[in-house]
Design a protein around this motif. Structure first.
Motif, PDB file in Angstrom:
ATOM      1  N   ASP A   1     -11.395 -20.671 -40.263  1.00  0.00           N
ATOM      2  CA  ASP A   1     -11.089 -19.518 -39.397  1.00  0.00           C
ATOM      3  C   ASP A   1      -9.605 -19.173 -39.430  1.00  0.00           C
ATOM      4  OD1 ASP A   1     -13.736 -19.238 -38.631  1.00  0.00           O
ATOM      5  OD2 ASP A   1     -13.531 -20.549 -36.875  1.00  0.00           O
ATOM      6  N   ARG A   2      -8.763 -20.194 -39.441  1.00  0.00           N
ATOM      7  CA  ARG A   2      -7.323 -19.945 -39.485  1.00  0.00           C
ATOM      8  C   ARG A   2      -6.896 -19.395 -40.849  1.00  0.00           C
ATOM      9  NH1 ARG A   2      -7.169 -24.981 -36.664  1.00  0.00           N
ATOM     10  NH2 ARG A   2      -6.427 -26.074 -38.534  1.00  0.00           N
TER      11      ARG A   2
ATOM     12  N   GLN B   1     -21.488 -25.451 -41.431  1.00  0.00           N
ATOM     13  CA  GLN B   1     -22.219 -25.298 -40.163  1.00  0.00           C
ATOM     14  C   GLN B   1     -23.646 -25.837 -40.278  1.00  0.00           C
ATOM     15  OE1 GLN B   1     -21.293 -21.081 -39.920  1.00  0.00           O
ATOM     16  NE2 GLN B   1     -20.168 -21.376 -37.995  1.00  0.00           N
TER      17      GLN B   1
ATOM     18  N   LYS C   1     -18.103 -21.834 -44.914  1.00  0.00           N
ATOM     19  CA  LYS C   1     -18.251 -22.072 -43.479  1.00  0.00           C
ATOM     20  C   LYS C   1     -19.724 -22.245 -43.116  1.00  0.00           C
ATOM     21  CE  LYS C   1     -17.091 -20.125 -38.935  1.00  0.00           C
ATOM     22  NZ  LYS C   1     -16.445 -18.997 -38.214  1.00  0.00           N
TER      23      LYS C   1
ATOM     24  N   GLU D   1     -16.212 -30.224 -38.202  1.00  0.00           N
ATOM     25  CA  GLU D   1     -15.864 -29.167 -37.250  1.00  0.00           C
ATOM     26  C   GLU D   1     -14.409 -28.735 -37.415  1.00  0.00           C
ATOM     27  OE1 GLU D   1     -16.919 -31.115 -33.635  1.00  0.00           O
ATOM     28  OE2 GLU D   1     -18.949 -30.228 -33.591  1.00  0.00           O
ATOM     29  N   GLU D   2     -13.541 -29.707 -37.696  1.00  0.00           N
ATOM     30  CA  GLU D   2     -12.143 -29.369 -37.941  1.00  0.00           C
ATOM     31  C   GLU D   2     -12.011 -28.493 -39.181  1.00  0.00           C
ATOM     32  OE1 GLU D   2      -7.942 -31.539 -39.143  1.00  0.00           O
ATOM     33  OE2 GLU D   2      -9.433 -32.687 -37.982  1.00  0.00           O
TER      34      GLU D   2
ATOM     35  N   ILE E   1     -14.212 -26.386 -40.288  1.00  0.00           N
ATOM     36  CA  ILE E   1     -14.679 -25.046 -39.920  1.00  0.00           C
ATOM     37  C   ILE E   1     -13.567 -24.270 -39.210  1.00  0.00           C
ATOM     38  CG2 ILE E   1     -16.286 -23.795 -38.422  1.00  0.00           C
ATOM     39  CD1 ILE E   1     -18.325 -26.067 -39.034  1.00  0.00           C
ATOM     40  N   GLN E   2     -12.846 -24.960 -38.325  1.00  0.00           N
ATOM     41  CA  GLN E   2     -11.736 -24.311 -37.623  1.00  0.00           C
ATOM     42  C   GLN E   2     -10.615 -23.925 -38.591  1.00  0.00           C
ATOM     43  OE1 GLN E   2     -10.659 -27.198 -34.667  1.00  0.00           O
ATOM     44  NE2 GLN E   2     -12.603 -27.004 -33.552  1.00  0.00           N
ATOM     45  N   ARG E   3     -10.400 -24.761 -39.598  1.00  0.00           N
ATOM     46  CA  ARG E   3      -9.368 -24.458 -40.590  1.00  0.00           C
ATOM     47  C   ARG E   3      -9.738 -23.212 -41.407  1.00  0.00           C
ATOM     48  NH1 ARG E   3      -5.946 -29.034 -42.776  1.00  0.00           N
ATOM     49  NH2 ARG E   3      -5.839 -30.579 -41.107  1.00  0.00           N
TER      50      ARG E   3
END
Length: 406
Positions: free
Chosen positions: A356-357, A379, A375, A349-350, A352-354
């Motif tokens: 997005d950034r 997911q 991604k 999950e981290e 995936i957030q990276r």
């Protein structure tokens, strides 16, 4: 209808007829294709080739091979290709995995990559010439002309080399033929044997540089170490941009080969080669070296299964601003994708957030499309089917945006 109207109507009718004729002629001219034998029995193809006294051209393909489909669609249907191959060869094509004779020929011809194109002597059964990969119609015709040249096809060149021929022009041609046949290590060996003793003033000659550029790819070989050490002399003749691009490419390719290792490959990791490359990159002052080292150091955590350590190392790497020419994207993308091997959902999950950034700083649609596919992959790993579907659609939209900009 008066005579003037009648004449005008006849002129329009004649013009329309001529246009139709031109369209039909053009369509016919673009519909020629290589005539591949319909039979899938190798013995029958050999018999026909012997009777016509022609070599056999064999397209060795598989159903899943993208470049194979490109050749079939865009190259084998080219008029000049069709005319040349239909006149000079008996043409055959075999699925190397699904057709009975194809499976046998795959082993007989030593086919390991697809597409492989071979030119066979029907009398001896020997492969006289070989090309691997896909190229332009001109590339294929040039290969076909070499195949029917008794002095310059691959078999003949091998014999000439074994007999001691070492003329510079021959070596350059021979190395190129070996490279096209995907015997890349032998091509590099032949090139380096010829080039290693030459002074730098000879190495920077355009014909020798082109051989280096095309077939020599190991950054640790003595020849490329010389290019690195004396690159200012190459800059003066070849140009900084071209020389740096070659040196950058061989470094990143060597790094990718090591960082792409996986236990699934059932081959021991090359610890010695890894350390040699690290030592070399630490010893040179070249802009691609720090990024290469970053990749090697990060991969060490991956091999240990320490994905937390991998992410921490990535943070450290990015804090130093090491990358040039967009190299940060593949470094980030390829490492983040490896989180798919982690069983720690929080880490995935981290990741995936990276993504997005990271997306915020990248503006190229193709790059964004590739990141969105990574991604989607992550997911799916954590069971987020809806998120994966949305990311896949976003990836497709970015591709569409890229095509619209062209």
């Amino acid at each position: 209808m008066n005579s003037s109207q009648m004449i005008g109507k006849m002129k329009r009718l004649i013009l329309f007829t001529l246009l139709i004729a031109v369209v039909v002629m053009n369509a016919t001219a673009q519909n020629r294709s290589i005539n591949f034998e319909q039979t899938k029995e190798w013995k029958k193809i050999v018999k026909k080739a012997k009777k016509e006294k022609k070599l056999i051209f064999v397209d060795c393909y598989t159903s899943w091979c993208g470049p194979c489909k490109m050749l079939a669609k865009d190259v084998f249907t080219n008029d000049k290709v069709a005319d040349f191959f239909n006149a000079n060869f008996v043409n055959a094509k075999f699925d190397m995995e699904k057709e009975a004779d194809g499976v046998v020929l795959k082993k007989q011809f030593g086919v390991n990559f697809f597409p492989t194109l071979v030119f066979v002597d029907p009398t001896s059964g020997e492969v006289l010439h070989r090309m691997v990969g896909a190229g332009s119609p001109e590339w294929l015709i040039a290969g076909g002309k070499l195949a029917i040249d008794p002095d310059n096809n691959l078999r003949s060149m091998v014999k000439r080399y074994e007999n001691g021929e070492r003329d510079g022009e021959f070596i350059r041609d021979y190395a190129g033929v070996l490279f096209s046949a995907y015997t890349r290590d032998e091509a590099a060996r032949v090139a380096c044997e010829y080039l290693d003793p030459l002074p730098v003033d000879s190495l920077v000659m355009r014909e020798n540089w082109q051989m280096i550029k095309r077939v020599v790819s190991d950054p640790l070989c003595p020849l490329l170490k010389r290019v690195m050490a004396e690159r200012e002399k190459f800059y003066a003749t070849i140009g900084r941009k071209e020389v740096d691009a070659k040196l950058e490419k061989v470094i990143y390719n060597a790094v990718d080969k090591l960082t792409g290792w996986s236990p699934k490959k059932k081959k021991a990791f090359d610890e010695k080669g890894n350390q040699e490359l690290i030592n070399y990159l630490m010893s040179i002052d070249f802009y691609a070296a720090p990024a290469g080292l970053a990749g090697l150091y990060t991969a060490a955590y991956v091999r240990e299964g320490d994905f937390r350590g991998m992410l921490n190392k990535m943070d450290e790497v990015f804090s130093y601003n090491l990358f040039r020419n967009g190299a940060e994207l593949p470094y980030f993308r390829d490492n983040i994708r490896l989180l798919g091997n982690s069983e720690d959902k929080a880490l995935v999950e981290e990741g995936i957030q990276r993504i997005d950034r990271f997306m915020v700083q990248d503006t190229k649609p193709l790059d964004k499309s590739n990141l969105m596919r990574v991604k989607a992959f992550l997911q799916k790993k954590i069971g987020d089917s809806a998120g994966a579907e949305a990311s896949t659609k976003a990836a497709e939209n970015y591709l569409r945006e890229m095509r619209n900009k062209k």
